[in-house]
Design a protein around this motif. Structure first.
Motif, short mmCIF file in Angstrom:
data_model
loop_
_atom_site.label_atom_id
_atom_site.label_comp_id
_atom_site.label_asym_id
_atom_site.label_seq_id
_atom_site.Cartn_x
_atom_site.Cartn_y
_atom_site.Cartn_z
N PHE A 8 8.59 -21.44 49.64
CA PHE A 8 7.55 -21.33 50.66
C PHE A 8 6.21 -20.94 50.06
O PHE A 8 5.16 -21.31 50.57
CB PHE A 8 7.95 -20.30 51.73
CG PHE A 8 9.01 -20.78 52.67
CD1 PHE A 8 9.10 -22.10 53.03
CD2 PHE A 8 9.93 -19.89 53.21
CE1 PHE A 8 10.08 -22.55 53.90
CE2 PHE A 8 10.92 -20.31 54.09
CZ PHE A 8 10.99 -21.65 54.44
N LEU A 9 6.26 -20.16 48.98
CA LEU A 9 5.03 -19.77 48.30
C LEU A 9 4.27 -21.02 47.85
O LEU A 9 3.05 -21.11 48.00
CB LEU A 9 5.36 -18.89 47.09
CG LEU A 9 4.20 -18.23 46.37
CD1 LEU A 9 3.46 -17.27 47.29
CD2 LEU A 9 4.73 -17.47 45.14
N TYR A 10 5.00 -21.97 47.34
CA TYR A 10 4.38 -23.23 46.92
C TYR A 10 3.77 -23.93 48.13
O TYR A 10 2.64 -24.45 48.06
CB TYR A 10 5.42 -24.14 46.26
CG TYR A 10 4.84 -25.38 45.63
CD1 TYR A 10 4.69 -25.48 44.26
CD2 TYR A 10 4.43 -26.45 46.42
CE1 TYR A 10 4.15 -26.63 43.68
CE2 TYR A 10 3.88 -27.59 45.86
CZ TYR A 10 3.75 -27.68 44.49
OH TYR A 10 3.20 -28.80 43.94
N GLY A 11 4.51 -23.99 49.24
CA GLY A 11 3.99 -24.67 50.42
C GLY A 11 2.73 -24.02 50.95
O GLY A 11 1.76 -24.71 51.30
N PRO A 30 13.52 -16.88 56.47
CA PRO A 30 12.32 -16.21 56.99
C PRO A 30 11.93 -14.97 56.20
O PRO A 30 10.76 -14.63 56.12
CB PRO A 30 12.69 -15.85 58.43
CG PRO A 30 14.17 -15.93 58.49
CD PRO A 30 14.56 -16.98 57.50
N LEU A 31 12.93 -14.29 55.61
CA LEU A 31 12.59 -13.15 54.78
C LEU A 31 11.77 -13.60 53.57
O LEU A 31 10.79 -12.96 53.18
CB LEU A 31 13.87 -12.44 54.32
CG LEU A 31 13.70 -11.08 53.64
CD1 LEU A 31 12.96 -10.12 54.54
CD2 LEU A 31 15.07 -10.51 53.25
N GLY A 32 12.16 -14.73 52.99
CA GLY A 32 11.38 -15.30 51.89
C GLY A 32 10.02 -15.75 52.35
O GLY A 32 9.01 -15.56 51.65
N SER A 33 9.95 -16.36 53.53
CA SER A 33 8.66 -16.76 54.10
C SER A 33 7.77 -15.56 54.36
O SER A 33 6.57 -15.57 54.08
CB SER A 33 8.88 -17.54 55.40
OG SER A 33 7.65 -17.83 56.04
N LEU A 34 8.39 -14.49 54.89
CA LEU A 34 7.64 -13.26 55.15
C LEU A 34 7.06 -12.69 53.86
O LEU A 34 5.88 -12.32 53.80
CB LEU A 34 8.57 -12.24 55.81
CG LEU A 34 8.02 -10.84 56.06
CD1 LEU A 34 6.83 -10.89 56.99
CD2 LEU A 34 9.11 -9.93 56.61
N LEU A 35 7.87 -12.66 52.82
CA LEU A 35 7.39 -12.14 51.53
C LEU A 35 6.26 -12.99 50.98
O LEU A 35 5.23 -12.48 50.51
CB LEU A 35 8.54 -12.09 50.53
CG LEU A 35 9.61 -11.01 50.73
CD1 LEU A 35 10.77 -11.25 49.77
CD2 LEU A 35 9.02 -9.62 50.52
N SER A 36 6.42 -14.31 51.03
CA SER A 36 5.42 -15.19 50.43
C SER A 36 4.09 -15.14 51.18
O SER A 36 3.03 -15.03 50.57
CB SER A 36 5.95 -16.63 50.37
OG SER A 36 6.14 -17.16 51.67
N THR A 37 4.16 -15.24 52.52
CA THR A 37 2.91 -15.21 53.28
C THR A 37 2.26 -13.83 53.23
O THR A 37 1.02 -13.72 53.18
CB THR A 37 3.16 -15.60 54.75
OG1 THR A 37 4.20 -14.78 55.30
CG2 THR A 37 3.55 -17.06 54.85
N ALA A 38 3.08 -12.77 53.20
CA ALA A 38 2.52 -11.42 53.13
C ALA A 38 1.80 -11.19 51.81
O ALA A 38 0.68 -10.65 51.77
CB ALA A 38 3.63 -10.37 53.32
N VAL A 39 2.42 -11.62 50.71
CA VAL A 39 1.79 -11.44 49.40
C VAL A 39 0.50 -12.25 49.30
O VAL A 39 -0.53 -11.77 48.83
CB VAL A 39 2.77 -11.83 48.27
CG1 VAL A 39 2.06 -11.88 46.93
CG2 VAL A 39 3.92 -10.83 48.21
N LEU A 40 0.55 -13.50 49.76
CA LEU A 40 -0.67 -14.33 49.73
C LEU A 40 -1.75 -13.74 50.63
O LEU A 40 -2.95 -13.77 50.29
CB LEU A 40 -0.35 -15.76 50.17
CG LEU A 40 0.31 -16.66 49.13
CD1 LEU A 40 0.69 -17.99 49.76
CD2 LEU A 40 -0.62 -16.88 47.95
N TRP A 41 -1.35 -13.21 51.78
CA TRP A 41 -2.32 -12.62 52.69
C TRP A 41 -2.99 -11.40 52.07
O TRP A 41 -4.21 -11.22 52.15
CB TRP A 41 -1.63 -12.24 54.01
CG TRP A 41 -2.47 -11.41 54.92
CD1 TRP A 41 -3.70 -11.73 55.43
CD2 TRP A 41 -2.16 -10.10 55.43
NE1 TRP A 41 -4.16 -10.71 56.23
CE2 TRP A 41 -3.24 -9.70 56.25
CE3 TRP A 41 -1.07 -9.25 55.28
CZ2 TRP A 41 -3.25 -8.48 56.90
CZ3 TRP A 41 -1.08 -8.04 55.94
CH2 TRP A 41 -2.16 -7.67 56.74
#
Length: 468
Positions: free
Chosen positions: A38-41, A170-181
């Protein structure tokens, strides 16, 4: 003397401790791999158009970045087939360790790829190769991790246990979007584009080490062990068996998954590009909305998994399908005004609808296939759906948005995919409570593989009638 499978021995193998280890390691491993994926996306929708395709207009650059993003989806069915083949032959745990390492190494390499301005066209080529490796790894991860948990769990709470593995997404999505944010909020847009986006990819190294340690302690699936002890020879091609005997089950898995994938990637990936490039919403605001929505997404998947144990897989999934079919067009048209609070509400409700579908179908895929080919069959259906629903949704949406300036075409596509999911659930019937050790081969497949009958013996009566 060879051991004999007995109910008592099966009960000893499926211990609460082994189940806890399977759930924790499965959720952690899936979360880390989806974090990387998800980080890539998220980066493709917000940064890669500038870093790797700077000579194009913002929307065309985003489309090209999403093409490299889609490559990972194309690789996912290949990874599912490859890892599913060996997962059904040598066990779930071994191949999961390999997929985890593949994902970690490819994500670290993405953090180190120079920009287009530094090495030219080699930059997007290297990016695409890393994305291919990510896709192969994730294609093997989902089938193994979720099925490993499901095969450890008990029949009465199978939906709940399986949803814990699905909740790693979603936990992975949460981590990726949170870090990018956090990165996008803590530094200027120029610094984030120049080097800040690389830090979340580099962070993957720490997460992979933790997940690898947890996964090492997991025991092999008790159902797989029992199936391996019963068989007299090693299966040559689990995939061949699936394609000959379980084609209907593969189609059911594909259709059941495709609506959920189209819904998530319409909000999670296309929504990012649409809001940032067309509506003009700051990247940090959109990532903040996705981060908040991912919290509710995570909780909803587990709650829906438990609900599916009570009211059934079909009823739970259809609740999510109806909510998503209504909310996708309403939500996208509403958040076109660009208000931050509206975007948060739309993203959150959209992910809740997606979470209900995900939780409702969590155990469904395992209940379609026998143990001997479960990894191959479930992975083939699920990962094919990620290509047809997941990669197509953002690509189609951005392409048609550039051509027409409207989000309506992508909304029609998502609703059509949700209709396929509803069709699959009615077609399959209720699978809650199905015995995973006694899933039969369809009668049509058995008949098709049976040797052709020879000519019937001629009786005296038949011979006399033929002369007459």
């Amino acid at each position: 003397m060879a051991q004999v499978d007995t109910p008592m021995r099966s009960a000893r193998q499926r211990t609460p401790r082994s189940l806890r280890r399977a759930v924790v390691s499965g959720m952690a491993g899936t979360a880390i791999e989806f974090y990387d994926f998800f980080l890539y996306g998220s980066a493709a929708a917000t940064v890669f158009n500038t870093v790797f395709f700077p000579d194009r207009s913002p929307l065309v650059g985003a489309l090209l970045a999403l093409v490299t993003y889609a490559v990972g989806f194309v690789a996912r069915p290949v990874g599912g087939l490859l890892f599913g083949h060996f997962g059904d032959r040598v066990g779930r745990k071994r191949v999961l360790m390999i997929s985890l390492l593949m994902m970690g190494c490819s994500t670290l390499l993405i953090a180190a790829i120079p920009s287009y301005a530094t090495i030219g066209v080699a930059a997007p080529i290297l990016l695409t190769l890393c994305r291919l490796t990510q896709g192969l790894a994730l294609g093997g991860e989902w089938g193994g991790a979720v099925l490993l948990i499901t095969e450890h769990g008990d029949r009465e709470r199978r939906g709940f246990w399986a949803s814990c593995g699905q909740a790693g997404g979603p936990l992975g999505s949460l981590l990726s979007t949170a870090v990018l944010w956090i990165m996008a909020s803590a530094m200027s847009n120029e610094a984030f584009t120049a080097w800040g986006w690389r830090l979340p990819f580099a962070l993957s190294a720490v997460l992979i080490v933790v997940s690898y340690y947890l996964r090492r302690s997991v025991e092999e699936s008790p159902l797989y062990q029992q199936a391996a002890e019963r068989r007299t020879e090693q299966p040559k091609s689990p995939l061949g068996t699936v394609l000959r005997q379980h084609r209907k089950a593969v189609l059911l898995a594909l259709f059941a998954c495709i609506g959920e994938k189209a819904t998530y990637y319409a909000f999670g990936i296309f929504g990012l590009t649409y809001l940032v490039e067309t509506v003009g919403v700051p990247k940090a605001d959109v990532l903040n909305a996705l981060t908040i929505g991912s919290v509710f997404w995570f909780v909803t998947i587990i709650a829906a998994g438990r609900l599916s144990d009570i009211i059934g897989r079909r009823a739970t999934t259809l609740i999510g399908v109806v909510l998503a079919a209504v909310w996708v067009p309403v939500g996208f048209l509403w958040m076109g005004n660009g208000h931050h609070s509206v975007i948060i509400v739309v993203m959150t409700v959209g992910l809740i609808a997606d979470g209900i579908i995900t939780g409702g179908t969590s155990a469904f895929f395992a209940e379609l296939f026998p143990t001997e080919v479960r990894y191959s069959g479930a992975s083939l259906g699920y990962q094919t759906a990620t290509v047809l629903g997941g990669s197509v949704a953002p690509l189609l949406g951005v392409g048609l948005l550039a051509a027409t300036g409207s989000v309506v075409p992508i909304l029609i596509f998502v609703v059509a995919m949700l209709a396929l999911t509803a069709t699959a659930m009615f077609w399959a019937g209720e699978t809650k409570g199905r015995d995973l050790t006694a899933i039969p081969v369809p009668a049509t497949a058995t008949a098709a593989e049976a040797p052709a009958p020879g000519p019937a013996p001629r009786t005296k009566t038949a011979e006399r009638q033929s002369h007459e």
